[in-house]
Each structure stands twice: as structure tokens, then as C-alpha cells.
Write a protein that holds these residues in place. Structure first.
Motif, PDB file in Angstrom:
ATOM      1  N   SER A   3     -33.731 105.318  76.042  1.00  0.00           N
ATOM      2  CA  SER A   3     -33.511 103.893  76.289  1.00  0.00           C
ATOM      3  C   SER A   3     -32.656 103.297  75.180  1.00  0.00           C
ATOM      4  CB  SER A   3     -34.850 103.154  76.362  1.00  0.00           C
ATOM      5  OG  SER A   3     -35.448 103.087  75.079  1.00  0.00           O
ATOM      6  N   SER A   4     -31.928 102.241  75.527  1.00  0.00           N
ATOM      7  CA  SER A   4     -31.109 101.565  74.526  1.00  0.00           C
ATOM      8  C   SER A   4     -31.963 101.025  73.393  1.00  0.00           C
ATOM      9  CB  SER A   4     -30.321 100.420  75.176  1.00  0.00           C
ATOM     10  OG  SER A   4     -29.410 100.911  76.128  1.00  0.00           O
ATOM     11  N   ASP A   5     -33.126 100.487  73.731  1.00  0.00           N
ATOM     12  CA  ASP A   5     -34.018  99.929  72.715  1.00  0.00           C
ATOM     13  C   ASP A   5     -34.469 101.012  71.747  1.00  0.00           C
ATOM     14  OD1 ASP A   5     -35.785  97.716  71.677  1.00  0.00           O
ATOM     15  OD2 ASP A   5     -37.321  99.194  72.243  1.00  0.00           O
ATOM     16  N   TYR A   6     -34.763 102.196  72.285  1.00  0.00           N
ATOM     17  CA  TYR A   6     -35.219 103.287  71.412  1.00  0.00           C
ATOM     18  C   TYR A   6     -34.096 103.689  70.457  1.00  0.00           C
ATOM     19  CZ  TYR A   6     -37.121 107.725  69.825  1.00  0.00           C
ATOM     20  OH  TYR A   6     -37.587 108.758  69.039  1.00  0.00           O
ATOM     21  N   TYR A   7     -32.873 103.836  70.987  1.00  0.00           N
ATOM     22  CA  TYR A   7     -31.775 104.269  70.121  1.00  0.00           C
ATOM     23  C   TYR A   7     -31.467 103.213  69.062  1.00  0.00           C
ATOM     24  CZ  TYR A   7     -27.410 105.885  68.283  1.00  0.00           C
ATOM     25  OH  TYR A   7     -26.444 106.301  67.403  1.00  0.00           O
ATOM     26  N   ILE A   8     -31.533 101.946  69.449  1.00  0.00           N
ATOM     27  CA  ILE A   8     -31.302 100.879  68.475  1.00  0.00           C
ATOM     28  C   ILE A   8     -32.341 100.942  67.353  1.00  0.00           C
ATOM     29  CG2 ILE A   8     -31.366  98.363  68.147  1.00  0.00           C
ATOM     30  CD1 ILE A   8     -30.111  98.123  70.944  1.00  0.00           C
ATOM     31  N   ARG A   9     -33.601 101.182  67.712  1.00  0.00           N
ATOM     32  CA  ARG A   9     -34.646 101.315  66.683  1.00  0.00           C
ATOM     33  C   ARG A   9     -34.348 102.500  65.771  1.00  0.00           C
ATOM     34  NH1 ARG A   9     -38.370 101.050  70.973  1.00  0.00           N
ATOM     35  NH2 ARG A   9     -39.215 103.082  70.367  1.00  0.00           N
ATOM     36  N   LEU A  10     -33.788 103.559  66.352  1.00  0.00           N
ATOM     37  CA  LEU A  10     -33.462 104.750  65.573  1.00  0.00           C
ATOM     38  C   LEU A  10     -32.382 104.421  64.531  1.00  0.00           C
ATOM     39  CD1 LEU A  10     -34.549 107.672  65.781  1.00  0.00           C
ATOM     40  CD2 LEU A  10     -32.526 108.223  67.157  1.00  0.00           C
ATOM     41  N   GLU A  11     -31.343 103.730  64.953  1.00  0.00           N
ATOM     42  CA  GLU A  11     -30.278 103.368  64.014  1.00  0.00           C
ATOM     43  C   GLU A  11     -30.749 102.359  62.974  1.00  0.00           C
ATOM     44  OE1 GLU A  11     -26.441 102.037  64.986  1.00  0.00           O
ATOM     45  OE2 GLU A  11     -25.832 103.883  66.012  1.00  0.00           O
ATOM     46  N   GLN A  12     -31.670 101.512  63.354  1.00  0.00           N
ATOM     47  CA  GLN A  12     -32.135 100.471  62.434  1.00  0.00           C
ATOM     48  C   GLN A  12     -33.258 100.956  61.529  1.00  0.00           C
ATOM     49  OE1 GLN A  12     -33.127  97.224  65.079  1.00  0.00           O
ATOM     50  NE2 GLN A  12     -31.011  96.454  65.120  1.00  0.00           N
ATOM     51  N   GLY A  13     -33.673 102.199  61.684  1.00  0.00           N
ATOM     52  CA  GLY A  13     -34.722 102.745  60.834  1.00  0.00           C
ATOM     53  C   GLY A  13     -36.122 102.321  61.220  1.00  0.00           C
ATOM     54  N   ARG A  14     -36.285 101.810  62.439  1.00  0.00           N
ATOM     55  CA  ARG A  14     -37.607 101.384  62.891  1.00  0.00           C
ATOM     56  C   ARG A  14     -38.315 102.459  63.710  1.00  0.00           C
ATOM     57  NH1 ARG A  14     -37.517  97.391  66.476  1.00  0.00           N
ATOM     58  NH2 ARG A  14     -35.285  97.404  66.941  1.00  0.00           N
ATOM     59  N   GLU A  15     -37.651 103.607  63.869  1.00  0.00           N
ATOM     60  CA  GLU A  15     -38.261 104.750  64.549  1.00  0.00           C
ATOM     61  C   GLU A  15     -38.208 105.911  63.571  1.00  0.00           C
ATOM     62  OE1 GLU A  15     -40.324 106.953  66.733  1.00  0.00           O
ATOM     63  OE2 GLU A  15     -39.805 105.016  67.612  1.00  0.00           O
ATOM     64  N   ASN A  16     -39.358 106.249  62.997  1.00  0.00           N
ATOM     65  CA  ASN A  16     -39.380 107.187  61.878  1.00  0.00           C
ATOM     66  C   ASN A  16     -39.660 108.632  62.248  1.00  0.00           C
ATOM     67  OD1 ASN A  16     -38.972 105.064  60.004  1.00  0.00           O
ATOM     68  ND2 ASN A  16     -41.148 104.536  60.111  1.00  0.00           N
ATOM     69  N   SER A  17     -40.113 108.885  63.466  1.00  0.00           N
ATOM     70  CA  SER A  17     -40.490 110.267  63.798  1.00  0.00           C
ATOM     71  C   SER A  17     -39.979 110.663  65.183  1.00  0.00           C
ATOM     72  CB  SER A  17     -42.003 110.426  63.727  1.00  0.00           C
ATOM     73  OG  SER A  17     -42.643 109.472  64.568  1.00  0.00           O
ATOM     74  N   PRO A  18     -38.659 110.715  65.358  1.00  0.00           N
ATOM     75  CA  PRO A  18     -38.129 111.171  66.645  1.00  0.00           C
ATOM     76  C   PRO A  18     -38.450 112.637  66.870  1.00  0.00           C
ATOM     77  CG  PRO A  18     -36.371 110.996  65.039  1.00  0.00           C
ATOM     78  CD  PRO A  18     -37.589 110.399  64.402  1.00  0.00           C
ATOM     79  N   SER A  19     -38.651 113.007  68.115  1.00  0.00           N
ATOM     80  CA  SER A  19     -38.962 114.391  68.435  1.00  0.00           C
ATOM     81  C   SER A  19     -37.721 115.261  68.291  1.00  0.00           C
ATOM     82  CB  SER A  19     -39.486 114.490  69.871  1.00  0.00           C
ATOM     83  OG  SER A  19     -38.465 114.182  70.800  1.00  0.00           O
ATOM     84  N   SER A  20     -37.940 116.552  68.198  1.00  0.00           N
ATOM     85  CA  SER A  20     -36.809 117.478  68.096  1.00  0.00           C
ATOM     86  C   SER A  20     -35.948 117.424  69.345  1.00  0.00           C
ATOM     87  CB  SER A  20     -37.328 118.903  67.860  1.00  0.00           C
ATOM     88  OG  SER A  20     -38.196 119.304  68.920  1.00  0.00           O
ATOM     89  N   GLN A  21     -36.588 117.160  70.504  1.00  0.00           N
ATOM     90  CA  GLN A  21     -35.822 117.063  71.751  1.00  0.00           C
ATOM     91  C   GLN A  21     -34.890 115.849  71.728  1.00  0.00           C
ATOM     92  OE1 GLN A  21     -39.067 117.466  71.506  1.00  0.00           O
ATOM     93  NE2 GLN A  21     -39.673 119.302  72.658  1.00  0.00           N
ATOM     94  N   VAL A  22     -35.396 114.729  71.221  1.00  0.00           N
ATOM     95  CA  VAL A  22     -34.561 113.528  71.125  1.00  0.00           C
ATOM     96  C   VAL A  22     -33.408 113.760  70.161  1.00  0.00           C
ATOM     97  CG1 VAL A  22     -34.509 111.164  70.239  1.00  0.00           C
ATOM     98  CG2 VAL A  22     -36.317 111.863  71.808  1.00  0.00           C
ATOM     99  N   LEU A  23     -33.683 114.374  69.008  1.00  0.00           N
ATOM    100  CA  LEU A  23     -32.625 114.630  68.034  1.00  0.00           C
ATOM    101  C   LEU A  23     -31.554 115.554  68.600  1.00  0.00           C
ATOM    102  CD1 LEU A  23     -34.654 115.020  64.718  1.00  0.00           C
ATOM    103  CD2 LEU A  23     -33.316 113.048  65.489  1.00  0.00           C
ATOM    104  N   GLU A  24     -31.979 116.551  69.356  1.00  0.00           N
ATOM    105  CA  GLU A  24     -31.016 117.461  69.969  1.00  0.00           C
ATOM    106  C   GLU A  24     -30.149 116.725  70.986  1.00  0.00           C
ATOM    107  OE1 GLU A  24     -28.779 120.705  70.718  1.00  0.00           O
ATOM    108  OE2 GLU A  24     -30.278 120.483  69.125  1.00  0.00           O
ATOM    109  N   ALA A  25     -30.770 115.841  71.751  1.00  0.00           N
ATOM    110  CA  ALA A  25     -30.028 115.067  72.749  1.00  0.00           C
ATOM    111  C   ALA A  25     -29.039 114.123  72.075  1.00  0.00           C
ATOM    112  CB  ALA A  25     -30.994 114.282  73.635  1.00  0.00           C
ATOM    113  N   VAL A  26     -29.456 113.487  70.990  1.00  0.00           N
ATOM    114  CA  VAL A  26     -28.567 112.586  70.261  1.00  0.00           C
ATOM    115  C   VAL A  26     -27.415 113.370  69.627  1.00  0.00           C
ATOM    116  CG1 VAL A  26     -28.398 111.049  68.260  1.00  0.00           C
ATOM    117  CG2 VAL A  26     -30.323 110.833  69.843  1.00  0.00           C
ATOM    118  N   ALA A  27     -27.728 114.542  69.084  1.00  0.00           N
ATOM    119  CA  ALA A  27     -26.687 115.383  68.486  1.00  0.00           C
ATOM    120  C   ALA A  27     -25.639 115.771  69.520  1.00  0.00           C
ATOM    121  CB  ALA A  27     -27.310 116.629  67.864  1.00  0.00           C
ATOM    122  N   GLN A  28     -26.090 116.113  70.718  1.00  0.00           N
ATOM    123  CA  GLN A  28     -25.141 116.461  71.774  1.00  0.00           C
ATOM    124  C   GLN A  28     -24.321 115.252  72.196  1.00  0.00           C
ATOM    125  OE1 GLN A  28     -27.121 118.470  74.998  1.00  0.00           O
ATOM    126  NE2 GLN A  28     -27.928 120.102  73.690  1.00  0.00           N
ATOM    127  N   ALA A  29     -24.969 114.091  72.282  1.00  0.00           N
ATOM    128  CA  ALA A  29     -24.257 112.873  72.679  1.00  0.00           C
ATOM    129  C   ALA A  29     -23.170 112.513  71.667  1.00  0.00           C
ATOM    130  CB  ALA A  29     -25.239 111.720  72.818  1.00  0.00           C
TER     131      ALA A  29
END
Length: 282
Positions: free
Chosen positions: A48-74
Motif C-alpha cells: 500500500s502507498s501508506d505502508y511505503y510512505i511509512r517505510l521512507e519516513q522511518g515509521r515502519e521499523n521491521s519490514p519483512s524480508s518479502q517486502v524488502l525483496e519486493a521493494v528492491a525489485q521495484a
């Protein structure tokens, strides 16, 4: 180093470095921000856009390995940048506790000193020169000091003449420093070096903000020494067993080449002061 978080700064820089056509998206009209929008990265990563925004803003501290892999590919990160992304998400307790400066082992010092025809030196995480043999010191004799590789490239006036492919050397140097930062974002020494060079060099500050990541590997260099002239070398970097934060860097010349002859001249020049001191003591 920044007002954001290490993770957020990295994601933002890599997002801004991409254009819509790089990831197969159409581009309509003028964009207010460089690169991709956060919403576009979120769509490509399947979050979700909200989740990614939290990730960039440092409000999401423990993303899963699956999410990180998906972001890396994106974001089209290569393997090294993906590893860097994952390291930035580690909690302090998960980071190695021995990632810092340490003395170079006597065995390694003895080994380097035995390489009379090969320049060799040991780098710390902040690209400090922890030790070097006499030929490495002679090779860098045109600098005001042989104490930090990044300072030699960006601050010392001799750097632009010594490194004949200066822009390549500059980007490589910063990418290596950024890779070390990923292992230890809390490193006081790395922060000190980055702050010093960012103040002293606008070019360093600009390249640092790109967040490119690349460790030393093996490639060629074109150098120019003020006394022996052009040098075309191959170099290799090795992680030091027992001190994984240290790198042994070895420069080599093609046998019977002009560079090999120049190394011999440097070796003789380095030996002269030692011989003079020995004669003075007799």
C-alpha cells in the motif's frame, strides 16, 4: 548525516534516481518531484502507498524480508544494493559488535613488508589507511599525507593529478564508504569522515547523497606519480580474516611492463632514506 533515517534516505535517493520509463511506466506531463513517486514504487512493490510512505519516513521499523525483496525489485537494486537495504533494517542488537577500528595484526604487517615489489595497504571502514608497506607509501608520496583514501581523492590537491580517471575514483570511493556505512550506521568515525568531506568538498557531498553502494573488488586503475609518471595497475581487495572490517588492498603491475619498472624505481627511492639512516648509525 541526514535529518531522516538511514533506510528512508536510501529509499528516497534510489527512488529519485529512477525514471518512469526505467520501470515500464508511462510518463505524462511535468513532474513536481524527481524520479518515481512513492505511490508508483508502492504499486510496483505490491504494497500500500501508506505502508511505503511509512517505510521512507522511518515509521515502519521491521519490514519483512518479502517486502524488502519486493521493494528492491521495484527500485531495480542490484545484489549489493539489496544487501545494503537489508542491513539498514537490522536492529542495533543484530549488527556485528566488532565492526570498528582495530590494530593490524603483526602477521599481516610482516606479510606486506615482504612484498618488496608490490604496493599493499590495509583500509578501515572509513577508508582510513591503517597500515601500508614501504612501496605503498612511496606510491602515495605526492600527497600531503597517506592517512585516508577518501581525503586523498577529494581534498588533497594531488588527488586529481594522481587519479587519472578522477570521477570514476571519486564515485567508487564514496560507494565504498556508503557500503561500510550500511554495516554500521552508528559509526562515529564514518560520521566524522563524511562530515569533514561534505564540508570540504561539494562534489563529495553530492555523490554521497546518491546512495550508491559498491565494495572494493578487482579492476584496473590509471595513476600518475609525480616522479615516475603513468602507472597502469590491477588491484584486488581482500577481507582480512579475524578483522572483517579491514580490507587488504594489493596493487599489481604487468610483469616486464613500464609500470613494473616504475615500481622498481619507487622501491629504490623508498630504500634510500633507510640506507641513509643505517649509514648514519654506523
Amino acid at each position: 548525516m541526514s535529518n531522516g533515517t538511514p533506510l528512508g534516505d536510501f529509499l528516497r535517493a534510489r527512488r529519485e534516481a529512477l525514471k518512469p520509463q526505467d520501470v515500464g511506466l508511462p510518463e505524462y506531463g511535468r513532474r513536481r518531484v524527481p524520479g518515481l513517486r512513492r505511490e508508483e514504487v508502492a504499486m510496483l512493490a505490491g504494497v500500500s502507498s501508506d505502508y511505503y510512505i511509512r517505510l521512507e519516513q522511518g515509521r515502519e521499523n521491521s519490514p519483512s524480508s518479502q517486502v524488502l525483496e519486493a521493494v528492491a525489485q521495484a527500485l531495480k537494486l542490484d545484489a549489493e544494493a539489496t544487501d545494503h537495504l537489508n542491513r539498514l533494517c537490522l536492529a542495533p542488537s543484530q549488527r556485528p559488535h566488532d565492526w570498528g577500528e582495530a590494530e593490524v595484526s603483526p602477521q599481516l604487517l610482516q606479510l606486506m613488508d615482504g612484498w618488496e615489489h608490490t604496493p599493499a595497504f590495509v583500509l578501515g571502514p572509513a577508508l582510513d589507511i591503517l597500515a601500508g608497506n614501504s612501496l605503498a607509501t612511496a606510491l602515495h608520496s605526492g600527497f600531503d599525507g597517506f592517512d585516508n583514501l577518501a581525503r586523498n581523492v577529494f581534498v588533497d590537491p594531488a588527488g586529481r593529478e594522481f587519479y587519472q580517471e578522477w570521477e570514476r575514483a571519486a564515485h567508487s570511493c564514496v560507494a565504498e564508504l556508503r557500503a561500510a556505512y550500511g554495516h554500521d550506521p552508528e559509526s562515529a568515525r564514518i560520521a566524522e569522515v563524511v562530515a569533514e568531506l561534505s564540508t570540504a568538498s561539494e562534489e563529495f557531498a553530492g555523490i554521497w547523497q546518491l546512495h550508491d553502494v559498491k565494495s572494493k573488488s578487482q579492476e584496473g586503475k590509471h595513476l600518475k606519480h609525480p616522479e615516475v609518471g603513468d602507472l597502469h595497475i590491477d588491484f584486488a581487495a581482500f577481507t582480512v580474516n579475524g578483522a572483517p572490517h579491514q580490507q587488504l588492498v594489493v596493487y599489481q603491475a604487468e610483469p616486464a611492463s613500464p609500470t613494473a619498472a616504475a615500481f622498481e624505481t619507487l622501491r629504490a627511492m623508498a630504500a634510500e632514506p633507510k640506507q641513509a639512516q643505517a649509514n648514519a648509525g654506523t
